[in-house]
Design an enzyme around this catalytic site. Structure first.
Site, PDB file in Angstrom:
ATOM      1  N   HIS A  13       4.253   0.302  10.081  1.00 43.30           N
ATOM      2  CA  HIS A  13       3.149   0.733   9.350  1.00 43.30           C
ATOM      3  C   HIS A  13       3.563   0.369   7.778  1.00 43.30           C
ATOM      4  CE1 HIS A  13      -0.202   3.745   8.666  1.00 43.30           C
ATOM      5  NE2 HIS A  13       0.169   3.221   7.395  1.00 43.30           N
ATOM      6  N   HIS A  68       1.848  -1.370   4.127  1.00 43.72           N
ATOM      7  CA  HIS A  68       0.562  -2.200   3.655  1.00 43.72           C
ATOM      8  C   HIS A  68       1.105  -3.200   2.854  1.00 43.72           C
ATOM      9  CE1 HIS A  68      -2.616   0.893   4.838  1.00 43.72           C
ATOM     10  NE2 HIS A  68      -1.386   1.605   4.972  1.00 43.72           N
ATOM     11  N   GLY A  82      -8.123   4.087   4.382  1.00 42.19           N
ATOM     12  CA  GLY A  82      -9.025   4.644   3.334  1.00 42.19           C
ATOM     13  C   GLY A  82      -9.019   6.253   3.577  1.00 42.19           C
ATOM     14  N   GLU A 134      -3.807  12.715   8.934  1.00 41.92           N
ATOM     15  CA  GLU A 134      -3.034  12.745   7.514  1.00 41.92           C
ATOM     16  C   GLU A 134      -3.915  13.510   6.376  1.00 41.92           C
ATOM     17  OE1 GLU A 134      -2.891   9.224   4.939  1.00 41.92           O
ATOM     18  OE2 GLU A 134      -1.121   9.944   3.972  1.00 41.92           O
ATOM     19  N   ASP A 169       4.987   2.714   4.646  1.00 43.12           N
ATOM     20  CA  ASP A 169       3.701   2.764   4.032  1.00 43.12           C
ATOM     21  C   ASP A 169       3.381   1.841   2.757  1.00 43.12           C
ATOM     22  OD1 ASP A 169       0.928   3.721   4.401  1.00 43.12           O
ATOM     23  OD2 ASP A 169       1.118   5.515   3.563  1.00 43.12           O
TER      24      ASP A 169
HETATM   25 ZN   LIG Z   1      -1.286   3.691   5.623  1.00 46.46          ZN
END
Ligand SMILES: [Zn+2]
Length: 314
Positions: free
Chosen positions: A7, A9, A161, A191, A276
């Site tokens: 994970h 981005h 998002g 989350e 992340d």
């Molecule tokens: Zn994420």
């Protein structure tokens, strides 16, 4: 033994030096007017999610050509390799880079070309998960269509998002099509929203949960008794893609000490350790390892090894 990141981005992991260089090429003033690019992007003391997310508008502004995408993908994989990772799953919302001269297919090809070069140079294997942006209903549908069209070039599908008010079930039809096409599914859940969002992700075909840490709210910590969704995650061995620092920076937990990762491991969940958004959270794999160790987790590197078996990369 392979170590894997699941994970991360792509638009959250640019090198500050690269961001500055690319900003100079297009005279992108917000970055040129700042004294220190790292500090400009660092949202570790972010007061709101909006302030955290605002940083992405500036990275995306630099991701509008094939050459830039290729370079950013290459460097992300190189940075992962330098942190001992040999399998890297990256994710991105492709339409952020689509413009008059850049088609969705070209966006994917450019990113993959950067990954391929990094594989040739460093041996790291990388793959791309496409993210639909859940606050934009049409975008999720478009990304799902694109994923199906390009399924041999990608490794999975996700929705990212804001979670609150944007449950996975809103996109039920897209998830069904994705599943029918045999594309892997991971979903950001648990989350920004609670346990019910994790349950909803599972019923929409999630093979992994992005974050998912609020599953802790489904466990009686005194008795150890598990709720239905916790039981389902454990029975089906669904991995949680945990990103400690990111959770602190989006104000989910006050401090690292409040983060439930150790409890989740002790409760029997399949836990992976992830980064992340390395740029906005001023983190990397090694920093996340150190943080996990500081929480008393034994053999943290094993979490990265375990992630290999959860990976969508073949
Ligand atoms: Zn994420």
């Amino acid at each position: 033994m392979n170590k894997t990141i699941l994970h991360d981005h792509l638009d959250g992991g640019l090198r500050p030096s690269t961001a500055l260089e690319l900003a100079k090429q297009i005279h992108y003033t917000p970055l040129l007017e700042t004294d220190d690019v790292s500090t400009f992007f660092d949202r570790s003391d972010s007061s709101s999610l909006d302030h955290y997310l605002e940083a992405f508008t500036h990275t995306i502004a630099l991701m509008q050509t094939g050459a830039n995408l290729e370079r950013i993908a290459y460097e992300a994989a190189e940075d992962m390799h330098n942190n001992g990772i040999n399998m890297y799953e990256s994710r991105y919302a492709p339409f952020y880079s689509v413009n008059e001269t850049l088609s969705p297919a070209k966006v994917i090809d450019s990113i993959n070309s950067g990954f391929k070069k990094a594989e040739n140079d460093f041996g790291i294997k990388s793959g791309l998960i496409l993210c639909g942006m859940r606050h934009d209903f049409d975008n999720v549908g478009q990304v799902a269509e694109l994923a199906i069209e390009t399924k041999d070039k990608i490794i999975g599908f996700d929705i990212a998002g804001p979670e609150l008010n944007f449950m996975p079930s809103l996109f039920e039809t897209s998830f069904m099509k994705i599943k029918e096409a045999g594309i892997n599914i991971t979903i950001h859940a648990g989350e920004g929203d609670g346990v019910h969002s994790i349950k909803d992700a599972l019923s929409n075909g999630a093979q992994r949960i992005g974050h998912g840490v609020r599953i802790i709210e489904d466990i009686n910590l005194e008795t150890g008794e598990l709720g239905d969704t916790s039981k389902e995650l454990i029975d089906k061995q669904i991995p949680l893609e945990v990103c400690i620092t990111s959770n602190i920076h989006t104000n989910m937990y006050k401090s690292v000490e409040d983060h439930p990762i150790k409890n989740l491991i002790d409760s029997g969940f399949n836990i992976s350790l992830n980064t992340d958004n390395r740029l906005m959270s001023n983190t990397n794999v090694n920093k996340e390892i150190q943080i996990a160790e500081s929480l008393g987790i034994a053999n943290v590197e094993q979490l990265l090894v375990n992630s290999t078996s959860y990976s969508f990369l073949d």
